[in-house]
Design an enzyme around this catalytic site. Structure first.
Site, mmCIF file in Angstrom:
data_model
loop_
_atom_site.group_PDB
_atom_site.id
_atom_site.type_symbol
_atom_site.label_atom_id
_atom_site.label_comp_id
_atom_site.label_asym_id
_atom_site.label_seq_id
_atom_site.Cartn_x
_atom_site.Cartn_y
_atom_site.Cartn_z
ATOM 1 N N HIS A 101 -2.049 10.641 0.356
ATOM 2 C CA HIS A 101 -2.275 9.310 -0.196
ATOM 3 C C HIS A 101 -2.312 9.366 -1.724
ATOM 4 O O HIS A 101 -1.664 8.578 -2.397
ATOM 5 C CB HIS A 101 -3.603 8.784 0.350
ATOM 6 C CG HIS A 101 -3.799 7.325 0.141
ATOM 7 N ND1 HIS A 101 -3.184 6.378 0.926
ATOM 8 C CD2 HIS A 101 -4.527 6.649 -0.773
ATOM 9 C CE1 HIS A 101 -3.529 5.181 0.512
ATOM 10 N NE2 HIS A 101 -4.345 5.313 -0.524
ATOM 11 N N LYS A 110 -6.952 -0.705 11.836
ATOM 12 C CA LYS A 110 -6.383 -1.094 10.539
ATOM 13 C C LYS A 110 -5.133 -0.238 10.312
ATOM 14 O O LYS A 110 -4.106 -0.709 9.826
ATOM 15 C CB LYS A 110 -7.415 -0.887 9.433
ATOM 16 C CG LYS A 110 -7.040 -1.477 8.084
ATOM 17 C CD LYS A 110 -6.209 -0.551 7.220
ATOM 18 C CE LYS A 110 -5.919 -1.175 5.850
ATOM 19 N NZ LYS A 110 -5.060 -0.333 5.025
ATOM 20 N N GLU A 115 0.835 -1.217 0.000
ATOM 21 C CA GLU A 115 0.000 0.000 0.000
ATOM 22 C C GLU A 115 0.863 1.257 0.000
ATOM 23 O O GLU A 115 1.683 1.454 0.906
ATOM 24 C CB GLU A 115 -0.916 -0.011 1.232
ATOM 25 C CG GLU A 115 -1.892 1.156 1.265
ATOM 26 C CD GLU A 115 -2.839 1.111 2.483
ATOM 27 O OE1 GLU A 115 -3.058 0.018 3.044
ATOM 28 O OE2 GLU A 115 -3.338 2.178 2.852
ATOM 29 N N ASP A 157 4.808 -14.477 11.526
ATOM 30 C CA ASP A 157 3.438 -14.892 11.199
ATOM 31 C C ASP A 157 2.484 -13.725 11.465
ATOM 32 O O ASP A 157 2.084 -13.484 12.608
ATOM 33 C CB ASP A 157 3.098 -16.111 12.071
ATOM 34 C CG ASP A 157 1.713 -16.668 11.798
ATOM 35 O OD1 ASP A 157 0.902 -15.977 11.154
ATOM 36 O OD2 ASP A 157 1.450 -17.803 12.238
HETATM 37 C C1 MEV Z 1 -5.534 3.540 5.563
HETATM 38 O O1 MEV Z 1 -4.846 2.395 5.078
HETATM 39 C C2 MEV Z 1 -5.485 3.612 7.058
HETATM 40 C C3 MEV Z 1 -6.301 4.742 7.695
HETATM 41 O O2 MEV Z 1 -7.667 4.643 7.254
HETATM 42 C C4 MEV Z 1 -6.232 4.594 9.191
HETATM 43 C C5 MEV Z 1 -7.164 5.504 9.954
HETATM 44 O O3 MEV Z 1 -8.204 5.908 9.436
HETATM 45 O O4 MEV Z 1 -6.820 5.763 11.130
HETATM 46 C C6 MEV Z 1 -5.805 6.086 7.256
#
Ligand code: MEV
Length: 412
Positions: free
Chosen positions: A396, A282, A96, A298
């Site tokens: 991003h 995430k 990513e 792992d």
């Molecule tokens: C994107 O891969 C991860 C985010 O969505 C984490 C978040 O919102 O805290 C930017």
């Protein structure tokens, strides 16, 4: 690969620092060279990381069944990490865009407050052994408790047989406990094993299976069920903390205190909303997984452990915590189960994993777990700061645009 000579002077002087301004604008071969200088990699190591993921046919066929080829991920280097006063360049294997940049950015903010302070528990894994008590009398159930108590020292001694080399290094079976699972009329035995620098899944599962046989004999009529480690390794945790002055976040468009308040509020949103907590976590795993993968560990195990930990109080919560101290400094803490090894598994067999461990200075398992949680905290910080300020799409999409160009070029 770049054929420039390994020469300290062309990069950042002789000081060993992970603060490498301009690193991201170097050509890929020179980034590898600079990493090589930092970590004292030899030409062979550089050839491995610049082989773009190739592992031999023989290794591929040994690692998994029915192998037909390999699948490569980019390996990037996160800069700026200062952990317990030591500089690290951190290898991250991830597909990513913006993840490596975000980790480096978060680490730069933490650096302004002296970097990350990390610690970890002993590397204690837990195995589970299920005992089924259906149709047993109350008297016998009470007796089982007594029998287990009196046999405990012998059970530990028996379980440790065959683990002499691990015991010499300070590891081995440390404790046996049990708890009732009344819903199923069962007792679940928990076996604590210090697996030292190994992740230890095989050691734990072997001990569980071995103990099941003797416990079956100790408790006539009791059926033994599953014998397997738990990935919720509550006794094997790592913790990272950073305290950052508000002024570190000051920009022409944002006052520092506005940013720290925004980060705290973003955290509160996650604390009270499971949908936001999931995305927040995430983001934490965006930091954790790539280091776990780069070092041949792992990542399914650490993912499962971290998410279960996030739900340990009965609701799913953000993994890290962000607060403001009395001086309006931003304080971040991340403490999670972190079962990773630096020996065993594919950690030393996979050539890129070995090179990654070398870049990190061949840490032991405890140190590696601390590095990993520091990256998780840096990643979370970076995401929350961007979300509280300009939003994440700007950074991003700038980084993602290279992917889009490639798609267009290939008419995909
Ligand atoms: C994107 O891969 C991860 C985010 O969505 C984490 C978040 O919102 O805290 C930017």
């Amino acid at each position: 690969m770049s054929d420039k000579p390994l020469n300290d002077d062309i990069y950042w002087g002789l000081e060993k620092t992970s603060r490498l301004p301009g690193f991201h604008s170097l050509p890929i071969g020179e980034r590898a060279q600079a990493t090589g200088l930092f970590a004292k990699l030899d030409q062979e190591d550089l050839a491995v990381i610049q082989s773009f993921g190739a592992i031999s046919k023989e290794l591929t066929d040994t690692f998994i069944e029915n192998a037909v080829g390999t699948f490569s991920l980019p390996l990037g280097i996160a800069t700026n990490f200062l952990i317990n006063g030591k500089d690290y360049l951190v290898p991250m294997a991830v597909e990513e865009s913006s993840v490596v940049a975000a980790a480096s950015h978060g680490a730069k903010f933490a650096r302004a407050g002296g970097g990350f302070k990390c610690s970890s528990t002993d590397p204690i894994m837990t195995g589970q052994l299920q005992l089924k008590l259906e149709h047993m009398s109350w008297d016998y159930k009470a007796e089982i408790n007594e029998l287990l108590f009196s046999a405990k020292p012998d059970l530990i001694e028996f379980a440790n047989r065959g683990l002499e080399r691990l015991i010499e290094r300070g590891g081995g079976v440390k404790d046996i406990e049990w708890r009732a699972l009344p819903e199923l009329d069962q007792i679940i035995i928990h076996i604590s094993i210090d697996t030292r620098d190994a992740m230890g899944a095989n050691i734990v599962n072997t001990v569980c299976e071995k103990l099941a046989k003797v416990i079956g004999k100790l408790l006539p009529g009791v059926e033994t069920g599953l014998r397997i480690l738990t990935n919720l390794t509550i006794h094997r945790r790592a913790r990272a903390e950073c305290i950052i002055p508000a002024c570190a976040f000051e920009r022409p468009e944002y006052r520092g205190e506005q940013v720290t308040k925004g980060i705290r509020e973003a955290w509160l949103f996650a604390k009270h909303d499971i949908y936001r907590a999931t995305t927040n976590n995430k983001g934490v795993m965006n930091g954790i997984d790539p280091v776990v993968i780069a070092t041949g560990n792992d990542w399914r195990a650490t993912e499962a452990g971290c998410h279960a930990w996030a739900a340990r109080n009965g609701s799913y919560e953000p993994l890290a915590e962000w607060s403001l101290d009395s001086n309006q400094n931003l304080k971040g803490v991340l403490e999670v189960p972190m079962a990773v090894g630096t020996v065993g598994g594919v950690t030393r067999l996979h050539p890129t994993a070995r090179a990654s461990l070398k870049i990190l200075g061949f840490p032991n398992a405890k140190e590696l777990s601390e590095i990993i949680v520091a990256v998780g905290l840096a990643q979370n910080l970076s995401a929350l700061r961007a979300l509280a300020c300009e939003g994440i799409q700007k950074g991003h999409m700038d980084l993602h645009s290279k992917n889009l160009q490639l798609l267009r070029k290939n008419h995909i």
